[in-house]
Enzyme design. Structure first.
Site, PDB file in Angstrom:
ATOM      1  N   LYS A 195      -6.041   9.193 -14.156  1.00 33.12           N
ATOM      2  CA  LYS A 195      -5.476   9.662 -12.876  1.00 33.12           C
ATOM      3  C   LYS A 195      -3.980   9.894 -13.044  1.00 33.12           C
ATOM      4  O   LYS A 195      -3.200   8.956 -13.183  1.00 33.12           O
ATOM      5  CB  LYS A 195      -5.702   8.651 -11.750  1.00 33.12           C
ATOM      6  CG  LYS A 195      -5.422   9.278 -10.371  1.00 33.12           C
ATOM      7  CD  LYS A 195      -5.097   8.271  -9.299  1.00 33.12           C
ATOM      8  CE  LYS A 195      -3.650   7.900  -9.224  1.00 33.12           C
ATOM      9  NZ  LYS A 195      -2.740   9.028  -8.832  1.00 33.12           N
ATOM     10  N   GLY A 216       3.632   1.642 -13.885  1.00 32.43           N
ATOM     11  CA  GLY A 216       4.180   1.891 -12.562  1.00 32.43           C
ATOM     12  C   GLY A 216       4.951   0.688 -12.071  1.00 32.43           C
ATOM     13  O   GLY A 216       5.450  -0.132 -12.854  1.00 32.43           O
ATOM     14  N   SER A 217       5.020   0.537 -10.775  1.00 31.80           N
ATOM     15  CA  SER A 217       5.838  -0.516 -10.178  1.00 31.80           C
ATOM     16  C   SER A 217       5.171  -1.875 -10.286  1.00 31.80           C
ATOM     17  O   SER A 217       3.933  -1.988 -10.347  1.00 31.80           O
ATOM     18  CB  SER A 217       6.105  -0.199  -8.704  1.00 31.80           C
ATOM     19  OG  SER A 217       4.924  -0.361  -7.940  1.00 31.80           O
ATOM     20  N   THR A 218       5.991  -2.910 -10.287  1.00 30.29           N
ATOM     21  CA  THR A 218       5.468  -4.274 -10.308  1.00 30.29           C
ATOM     22  C   THR A 218       4.652  -4.567  -9.054  1.00 30.29           C
ATOM     23  O   THR A 218       3.626  -5.264  -9.108  1.00 30.29           O
ATOM     24  CB  THR A 218       6.628  -5.272 -10.440  1.00 30.29           C
ATOM     25  OG1 THR A 218       7.281  -5.047 -11.705  1.00 30.29           O
ATOM     26  CG2 THR A 218       6.142  -6.710 -10.387  1.00 30.29           C
ATOM     27  N   GLU A 219       5.075  -4.031  -7.932  1.00 32.90           N
ATOM     28  CA  GLU A 219       4.350  -4.234  -6.671  1.00 32.90           C
ATOM     29  C   GLU A 219       2.908  -3.729  -6.783  1.00 32.90           C
ATOM     30  O   GLU A 219       1.956  -4.430  -6.411  1.00 32.90           O
ATOM     31  CB  GLU A 219       5.076  -3.522  -5.536  1.00 32.90           C
ATOM     32  CG  GLU A 219       4.394  -3.654  -4.179  1.00 32.90           C
ATOM     33  CD  GLU A 219       5.093  -2.865  -3.095  1.00 32.90           C
ATOM     34  OE1 GLU A 219       4.731  -3.032  -1.927  1.00 32.90           O
ATOM     35  OE2 GLU A 219       6.006  -2.077  -3.418  1.00 32.90           O
ATOM     36  N   GLY A 235       1.337  -3.159  -9.576  1.00 35.01           N
ATOM     37  CA  GLY A 235       0.701  -3.953 -10.630  1.00 35.01           C
ATOM     38  C   GLY A 235       0.062  -5.216 -10.092  1.00 35.01           C
ATOM     39  O   GLY A 235      -1.039  -5.599 -10.513  1.00 35.01           O
ATOM     40  N   GLU A 247       2.332  -1.918 -17.700  1.00 32.08           N
ATOM     41  CA  GLU A 247       3.737  -1.697 -18.040  1.00 32.08           C
ATOM     42  C   GLU A 247       4.442  -1.419 -16.726  1.00 32.08           C
ATOM     43  O   GLU A 247       4.237  -0.371 -16.110  1.00 32.08           O
ATOM     44  CB  GLU A 247       3.866  -0.529 -19.029  1.00 32.08           C
ATOM     45  CG  GLU A 247       5.195  -0.528 -19.769  1.00 32.08           C
ATOM     46  CD  GLU A 247       6.228   0.348 -19.099  1.00 32.08           C
ATOM     47  OE1 GLU A 247       7.000  -0.209 -18.272  1.00 32.08           O
ATOM     48  OE2 GLU A 247       6.269   1.551 -19.369  1.00 32.08           O
ATOM     49  N   CYS A 255      11.728   2.985 -16.603  1.00 33.77           N
ATOM     50  CA  CYS A 255      11.556   1.540 -16.455  1.00 33.77           C
ATOM     51  C   CYS A 255      12.500   0.738 -17.332  1.00 33.77           C
ATOM     52  O   CYS A 255      12.814  -0.405 -17.022  1.00 33.77           O
ATOM     53  CB  CYS A 255      10.104   1.165 -16.763  1.00 33.77           C
ATOM     54  SG  CYS A 255       9.555   1.762 -18.379  1.00 33.77           S
ATOM     55  N   GLU A 301      15.002  -3.413  -8.774  1.00 34.35           N
ATOM     56  CA  GLU A 301      14.891  -2.122  -9.449  1.00 34.35           C
ATOM     57  C   GLU A 301      15.048  -0.999  -8.427  1.00 34.35           C
ATOM     58  O   GLU A 301      14.321  -0.929  -7.439  1.00 34.35           O
ATOM     59  CB  GLU A 301      13.542  -2.000 -10.154  1.00 34.35           C
ATOM     60  CG  GLU A 301      13.420  -0.703 -10.939  1.00 34.35           C
ATOM     61  CD  GLU A 301      12.107  -0.593 -11.703  1.00 34.35           C
ATOM     62  OE1 GLU A 301      12.115  -0.112 -12.837  1.00 34.35           O
ATOM     63  OE2 GLU A 301      11.062  -0.999 -11.135  1.00 34.35           O
TER      64      GLU A 301
END
Length: 509
Positions: free
Chosen positions: A205, A258-261, A263, A280, A314, A411
């Site tokens: 995707k 992508g973002s930690t959120e 993730g 990552e 990142c 970030e």
């Protein structure tokens, strides 16, 4: 007037894309499922915008859960069929052919990355060349998937028998891959190449903001001769197609950048089916500049650590620790370099600094800049949107920042640098400040002293540290994060390991 003629009449920053690019943009793009390009089940579409102009340049199909179901089923059939029985040599030949096709179409990819993402021309060329190298690297790795032999259990041998114990490496299975918008072609190849080398089947995707280069990559995967269903490309939004892929019970692994959120959300959902996950995620990378650093090298080097790809990467070095003795001199060099960067559309090869990805992202970055001003940080460069079409925010530098400020801790994913000073404290005390972050993805150390460089690098809690440079990544160098910056390592041999299982076999003879 044809769609291609209409596109050609658009300004594109005053530069005309090649005819092949205009033809590609004018195409009605669909989803790649089981070797067929098709509309989404509900017929929904997403418009793609050139962030340097704000103009719509293409339209792509937008898949949802029903399209993900079809794609996962196709991948499962491929994995359990002939693809699951291919040799490493066969997969290597297919990947080598794919690398050759990307090189053939390098000019098209070059312009698609610029128009879809907004990146400068020099970076786009580097990304395309790197994609060829990455596919080539894993084409070679596909031939080197090996097991081991080891001692058999003692209780079998103790009773007078003989035994043989060995291990094999096997593909994980059906993999769902979700990639970000900041370097689309690079991210697609970084996910696909090791998965295909290992023998997995994939549902990929792309980011909804930047699907174009991945769509053309899908066409080249077909041209290279990969069997139907081995790679499926489902465009769509994260909350629909992405969420359905993560939740799908027949997906064996999710690979996400992508973002930690996001993730965290993936980890929670994946736990319900215990699928494997590699992540990552975000970063807030430290840059440590010692008083003996070569300022002629560190000035532009530290500037680019933050402002590479407009800070939308990142590993951006956005927390700058500079020794108090050289603070003013270094800030002046960074300011001079960043202030001289030519801003504009990436199709102009003289431009060095492009737009942010979208109007919404620009608004978020500008909000963080205003918060930093209000909290007492000292603005020395930038800090306001540029009055021009597109989503531009100039290089922005803050000094006199504090550890409690959002601009220092969170970030931003934009061109915003925060600077603090340090004195003559020992390396352990400095490292405690450097490591005071939930992230641990990258970092860099700038000094002429070899001992200081390696001692400091050893103390930085990040998965990747560079000395007298920043973000030194390559196909063979593992990359990934500590702490909230992710799980696992991509690139290199470790990137292949993410897509392999280890099976132990013991035979009593």
């Amino acid at each position: 007037m044809t769609t291609s003629d209409t596109l050609e009449a658009k300004p594109f920053g005053g530069h005309k894309p090649a005819p092949a690019t205009l033809d590609f943009l004018a195409t009605r793009h669909g989803l790649l499922i089981d070797g067929v390009w098709t509309e989404s089940a509900k017929g929904e579409r997403i418009e793609t915008v050139d962030p340097a102009t704000g103009l719509v340049i293409a339209s792509v199909a937008a898949g949802d859960a029903s399209d993900i179901d079809r794609a996962v089923a196709a991948a499962r059939r491929a994995f359990e069929g002939a693809w699951g029985r291919t040799t490493g040599a066969e997969r290597s030949r297919l990947l080598t052919k794919l690398a050759q096709l990307i090189a053939r179409d390098a000019d098209l990819f070059f312009e698609l990355e610029i128009l879809d993402n907004g990146m400068p021309a020099a970076l786009s060329r580097m990304i395309v060349d790197g994609a060829v190298d990455l596919i080539d690297y894993y084409a070679g790795a596909a031939r080197r998937i090996e097991g081991t032999t080891t001692a058999s259990p003692e209780h079998l041998v103790a009773f007078g028998g003989e035994a043989l114990t060995y291990t094999t490496r096997e593909a994980v299975g059906v993999v769902g891959q979700i990639i970000p918008w900041n370097v689309p072609l690079s991210m697609a190849c970084l996910k696909l190449a090791p998965a295909l080398a290992a023998g997995c089947a994939v549902v990929l995707k792309p980011a909804e903001e930047t699907p174009l280069s991945t769509l053309h990559l899908g066409k080249l995967i077909q041209e290279a001769g990969f069997p139907n269903g081995v790679v499926n490309v489902v465009n769509g939004r994260g909350e629909t197609a992405g969420a359905a892929l993560v939740a799908h019970p027949d997906v064996d692994k999710i690979a996400f950048t992508g973002s930690t959120e996001v993730g965290r959300l993936i980890v929670r959902e994946a736990a319900t089916t215990m699928k494997k996950v590699s992540l990552e995620l975000g970063g807030k990378s430290p840059v440590v500049v010692f008083p003996d650093a070569d300022l002629d090298l560190a000035g532009p080097g530290v500037a680019m650590a933050t402002f590479f790809l407009q800070g939308q990467n990142c590993m951006a070095g956005t927390r700058i620790f500079v020794h108090e003795k050289i603070h003013d001199a270094l800030v002046e060099r960074i300011k001079a370099f960043a202030g001289a960067m030519k801003v504009g559309h990436g199709l102009d090869p003289t431009n060095q600094f492009g737009p942010l990805i979208s109007a919404g992202h620009r608004a978020r970055v500008l909000q963080r800049i205003e918060e930093a001003k209000a909290s007492g940080a000292e603005l020395v460069l930038g800090g306001a949107p540029l009055d021009r079409p597109g989503f531009f925010v100039p290089p922005t530098i803050f000094t006199r920042t504090r550890p409690d400020m959002k601009v220092w801790r969170e970030e931003i994913f934009g061109p915003v640098m925060s600077i603090q000073t340090f004195g003559d404290e020992d390396l352990d005390a400095l490292a405690r400040r450097v490591n005071d972050s939930p992230f641990g993805l990258s970092g860099s150390v700038w000094t002429r002293d070899l001992s200081t460089a390696h001692r400091m690098a050893a103390r930085i809690r990040s998965g990747h540290v560079s000395i007298n440079c920043h973000g030194a990544v390559a196909s063979n160098i593992p990359f990934g994060g500590y702490k909230e910056s992710g799980w696992g390592r991509e690139f290199g041999r470790e990137g292949l390991d993410l897509y392999l299982e280890t099976k132990a076999v013991t035979a009593r003879l």
